[in-house]
Design a protein around this motif. Structure first.
Motif, PDB file in Angstrom:
ATOM      1  N   ILE A  46      40.077  27.812  41.592  1.00  0.00           N
ATOM      2  CA  ILE A  46      40.252  29.190  41.123  1.00  0.00           C
ATOM      3  C   ILE A  46      39.127  29.637  40.194  1.00  0.00           C
ATOM      4  CG2 ILE A  46      41.741  28.458  39.195  1.00  0.00           C
ATOM      5  CD1 ILE A  46      43.334  31.017  39.584  1.00  0.00           C
ATOM      6  N   HIS A  47      38.645  28.722  39.341  1.00  0.00           N
ATOM      7  CA  HIS A  47      37.596  29.106  38.400  1.00  0.00           C
ATOM      8  C   HIS A  47      36.259  29.284  39.112  1.00  0.00           C
ATOM      9  CE1 HIS A  47      35.723  29.783  34.621  1.00  0.00           C
ATOM     10  NE2 HIS A  47      35.026  28.653  34.636  1.00  0.00           N
ATOM     11  N   GLU A  48      35.963  28.424  40.093  1.00  0.00           N
ATOM     12  CA  GLU A  48      34.729  28.554  40.869  1.00  0.00           C
ATOM     13  C   GLU A  48      34.727  29.859  41.660  1.00  0.00           C
ATOM     14  OE1 GLU A  48      33.517  23.947  41.867  1.00  0.00           O
ATOM     15  OE2 GLU A  48      35.181  24.865  42.958  1.00  0.00           O
ATOM     16  N   ILE A  49      35.887  30.224  42.207  1.00  0.00           N
ATOM     17  CA  ILE A  49      35.990  31.493  42.940  1.00  0.00           C
ATOM     18  C   ILE A  49      35.773  32.666  41.998  1.00  0.00           C
ATOM     19  CG2 ILE A  49      37.605  32.990  44.190  1.00  0.00           C
ATOM     20  CD1 ILE A  49      38.790  30.403  45.397  1.00  0.00           C
ATOM     21  N   GLY A  50      36.293  32.553  40.773  1.00  0.00           N
ATOM     22  CA  GLY A  50      36.054  33.599  39.775  1.00  0.00           C
ATOM     23  C   GLY A  50      34.579  33.790  39.489  1.00  0.00           C
ATOM     24  N   ILE A  51      33.822  32.682  39.455  1.00  0.00           N
ATOM     25  CA  ILE A  51      32.378  32.771  39.215  1.00  0.00           C
ATOM     26  C   ILE A  51      31.679  33.464  40.381  1.00  0.00           C
ATOM     27  CG2 ILE A  51      30.271  31.408  38.912  1.00  0.00           C
ATOM     28  CD1 ILE A  51      31.971  29.336  37.429  1.00  0.00           C
ATOM     29  N   VAL A  52      32.097  33.126  41.616  1.00  0.00           N
ATOM     30  CA  VAL A  52      31.525  33.810  42.786  1.00  0.00           C
ATOM     31  C   VAL A  52      31.771  35.316  42.698  1.00  0.00           C
ATOM     32  CG1 VAL A  52      31.661  34.069  45.293  1.00  0.00           C
ATOM     33  CG2 VAL A  52      31.702  31.778  44.274  1.00  0.00           C
ATOM     34  N   TRP A  53      32.999  35.687  42.299  1.00  0.00           N
ATOM     35  CA  TRP A  53      33.330  37.108  42.188  1.00  0.00           C
ATOM     36  C   TRP A  53      32.531  37.791  41.080  1.00  0.00           C
ATOM     37  CZ3 TRP A  53      36.010  40.700  44.885  1.00  0.00           C
ATOM     38  CH2 TRP A  53      36.789  40.252  45.953  1.00  0.00           C
ATOM     39  N   ALA A  54      32.029  37.027  40.120  1.00  0.00           N
ATOM     40  CA  ALA A  54      31.237  37.617  39.045  1.00  0.00           C
ATOM     41  C   ALA A  54      29.939  38.203  39.566  1.00  0.00           C
ATOM     42  CB  ALA A  54      30.935  36.575  37.971  1.00  0.00           C
ATOM     43  N   GLY A 443      36.442  35.241  31.992  1.00  0.00           N
ATOM     44  CA  GLY A 443      37.381  34.918  30.932  1.00  0.00           C
ATOM     45  C   GLY A 443      38.804  34.734  31.401  1.00  0.00           C
ATOM     46  N   ILE A 444      39.348  35.745  32.053  1.00  0.00           N
ATOM     47  CA  ILE A 444      40.743  35.672  32.495  1.00  0.00           C
ATOM     48  C   ILE A 444      40.921  34.585  33.550  1.00  0.00           C
ATOM     49  CG2 ILE A 444      42.559  36.941  33.713  1.00  0.00           C
ATOM     50  CD1 ILE A 444      41.689  39.418  32.187  1.00  0.00           C
ATOM     51  N   SER A 455      52.639  33.332  37.323  1.00  0.00           N
ATOM     52  CA  SER A 455      53.201  34.661  37.076  1.00  0.00           C
ATOM     53  C   SER A 455      52.401  35.398  36.008  1.00  0.00           C
ATOM     54  CB  SER A 455      54.665  34.544  36.621  1.00  0.00           C
ATOM     55  OG  SER A 455      55.479  34.028  37.642  1.00  0.00           O
ATOM     56  N   MET A 456      51.692  34.627  35.171  1.00  0.00           N
ATOM     57  CA  MET A 456      50.865  35.233  34.133  1.00  0.00           C
ATOM     58  C   MET A 456      49.791  36.139  34.736  1.00  0.00           C
ATOM     59  SD  MET A 456      52.041  34.574  31.215  1.00  0.00           S
ATOM     60  CE  MET A 456      50.664  35.277  30.311  1.00  0.00           C
ATOM     61  N   THR A 457      49.452  35.908  35.999  1.00  0.00           N
ATOM     62  CA  THR A 457      48.496  36.794  36.681  1.00  0.00           C
ATOM     63  C   THR A 457      48.967  38.244  36.583  1.00  0.00           C
ATOM     64  OG1 THR A 457      47.854  35.072  38.244  1.00  0.00           O
ATOM     65  CG2 THR A 457      47.438  37.352  38.903  1.00  0.00           C
ATOM     66  N   PHE A 458      50.218  38.484  36.942  1.00  0.00           N
ATOM     67  CA  PHE A 458      50.717  39.857  36.970  1.00  0.00           C
ATOM     68  C   PHE A 458      51.231  40.320  35.611  1.00  0.00           C
ATOM     69  CE2 PHE A 458      50.419  39.018  41.466  1.00  0.00           C
ATOM     70  CZ  PHE A 458      49.970  40.238  41.946  1.00  0.00           C
ATOM     71  N   VAL A 459      51.486  39.396  34.694  1.00  0.00           N
ATOM     72  CA  VAL A 459      51.769  39.796  33.317  1.00  0.00           C
ATOM     73  C   VAL A 459      50.529  40.418  32.705  1.00  0.00           C
ATOM     74  CG1 VAL A 459      52.343  38.965  31.000  1.00  0.00           C
ATOM     75  CG2 VAL A 459      53.574  38.065  32.989  1.00  0.00           C
ATOM     76  N   VAL A 460      49.366  39.778  32.921  1.00  0.00           N
ATOM     77  CA  VAL A 460      48.093  40.331  32.457  1.00  0.00           C
ATOM     78  C   VAL A 460      47.855  41.706  33.080  1.00  0.00           C
ATOM     79  CG1 VAL A 460      45.583  40.039  32.543  1.00  0.00           C
ATOM     80  CG2 VAL A 460      47.037  38.089  31.991  1.00  0.00           C
TER      81      VAL A 460
END
Length: 486
Positions: A46-54, A443-444, A455-460
């Protein structure tokens, strides 16, 4: 000039919407396929995918501001926006073709890492989209007068674009994401080229001489003033500071076991946003009030994109956690159908519901109300969604705010800046999208990686959209927006 353009008829608004639709479709393909592709086909976490999306927000920072400024000043191929729409459309189409071939490209380059190739392709796709996206939106402001016609231009833009966005997710769900990618490459190419041949751009913008003479708050319209640009985006300084801080940590591979940087960035963000929103326009001149209004729009809009981007990037992680019984194929289909429903609502509402409501009650009130609907929907997803059916129902109501986010803010923003700088300010406005997107990716994503309950995904998401709604209510309606309600 076509008669439909002279009369500003509905067919013209639809034609005018096609270039933006092309870029929106390319983004829909990316949203539907990229995270799924990187997770299920190439094993990125998930974190590596977040970096790609950056890579996308970085492209937006560079592409939209610079291209917007340049497109305000140039004239070739019988247009100021047309050349960039054509060039970006062709490049975006080619970049889409590269998406399903990340592994092949990696091997052909001698075994270059999958993640490096994925970032390069994502960056090339986003740069291509951003070359065109600003001009596709700016051209609507160029050829429509302020007021109801401007609102129609942007709400029809979203209705047409959203309709094809639904088609993207239906294709991905009914067939598969590979069919979607190849279909998208062809559609982006056609929709980028054909409409630009029929829409006639004004070589001299209305009131250009009068607006160029007013430099009390805008400086020299013939130069790119970096310091002035930084002042214009003051409400976004906290997002910018954190983006730089987190990017340095990632690039230098520095590991930290504290959240001091995140806390400091949050405090800076809240300070500058509140400082902007609490200022009153009543003591300012008309031009100064409009300029402050632009800054308030940036402040309010930025929180929307924390909620939107977190949803788009990490819905797959939420579904994997809450619906682990789904296979990879079923997971991809659930994501595609969820986003199809979201965009289906977003396609129907702008021109047929939000536009008329905005003309009656005011754009800002309608926009804030729509965001609250989405915040509530996100909260229900976090608490109750444990099956695809639940997900589809709540994503339908979440589409109300999404419909508003991608239509009304453009009309609101475009009446608070100089026409002669529309491209530049459209690019600066885009920073209220891409800087929050970077915060999500850098960050997120790190936060969501560490929490067990996704579930914290949709809480954020819910908190971000609710904050945005409150901020929007602190933005003052302009004269044309008020007159629609009187």
């Amino acid at each position: 000039m076509l008669k439909i353009q002279q009369t500003l008829s509905k067919p013209f608004y639809m034609l005018l919407s096609l270039p933006s639709t092309a870029m929106g479709f390319a983004l829909s393909v990316q949203i539907s396929a990229l995270s799924w592709l990187l997770s299920t086909q190439y094993g990125l976490d998930i974190h590596e995918i977040g970096i790609v999306w950056a890579a996308g927000p970085i492209a937006g920072i560079l592409g939209q501001v610079i291209v917007g400024f340049i497109s305000d000043k140039v004239w070739f191929w019988n247009g100021r926006r047309r050349p960039f729409i054509l060039i970006g459309g062709v490049l975006a189409s080619l970049s889409l073709l590269a998406l399903p071939n990340i592994g092949i490209i990696s091997e052909s380059l001698g075994g270059v890492g999958i993640m490096a190739v994925a970032i390069a392709i994502a960056l090339s796709l986003d740069l291509s989209i951003n070359v065109s996206f600003n001009p596709t939106r700016s051209i609507i402001a160029d050829v429509t007068p302020e007021g109801e016609a401007r609102t129609k231009g942007y709400t029809w833009m979203q209705t047409v674009s959203g309709t094809f966005g639904v088609l993207a997710y239906v294709i991905g769900g009914y067939w598969n994401n590979f069919v979607l990618i190849y279909f998208g490459a062809a559609l982006v190419l056609v929709f980028s080229i054909l409409p630009t041949l029929f829409v006639i751009e004004p070589k001299t913008l209305p009131s250009e001489q009068q607006e160029s003479a007013d430099t009390s708050t805008s400086g020299n319209s013939n130069s790119f003033n970096f310091v002035e640009m930084l002042v214009d985006i003051k409400p976004l300084w906290g997002f910018l500071i954190y983006s730089i801080y987190a990017s340095v940590l990632h690039l230098a591979d520095i590991k930290v076991d504290h959240y001091y940087g995140e806390i400091a960035a949050l405090l800076v963000t809240l300070y500058f946003i509140l400082e902007t929103l609490l200022k009153r326009e009543s003591t300012l001149s008309n031009s100064e009030a409009k300029h402050l209004g632009f800054k308030k729009v940036l402040a309010a809009h930025s929180f929307s994109w924390i909620g939107i981007q977190t949803m788009f990037v990490f819905t797959y992680a939420f579904l994997q956690d809450k619906m682990g019984y789904l296979s990879n194929e079923q997971l991809g289909q659930t994501i595609s159908y969820s986003f199809a429903i979201l965009n289906g609502v977003a396609a129907l509402l702008p021109a047929f519901v939000l536009g008329p409501l905005a003309n009656k009650f005011g754009r800002i009130k309608v926009h804030a109300g729509a965001l609250l609907f989405t915040a509530t929907s996100y909260a229900f997803i976090a608490m109750l969604a444990d099956s695809p059916t639940h997900m589809y129902v709540f994503m339908a109501t979440a589409g109300i705010g999404w419909a508003a986010v991608v239509s009304l803010p453009f009309a609101i923003m475009s009446e608070r800046v100089e026409k002669t700088k529309m491209g530049l300010y459209m690019g600066l406005f885009n920073l209220s999208v891409v800087l929050p997107q970077l915060v999500v990716s850098l960050g997120i994503s790190l936060f969501l990686t560490k929490v067990e309950d996704k579930s914290m995904t949709f809480v954020v998401c819910a908190f971000a959209m609710a904050i945005s709604a409150v901020c929007w209510l602190m933005v003052k309606e302009t004269g044309s927006e008020k007159s629609a309600t009187e």
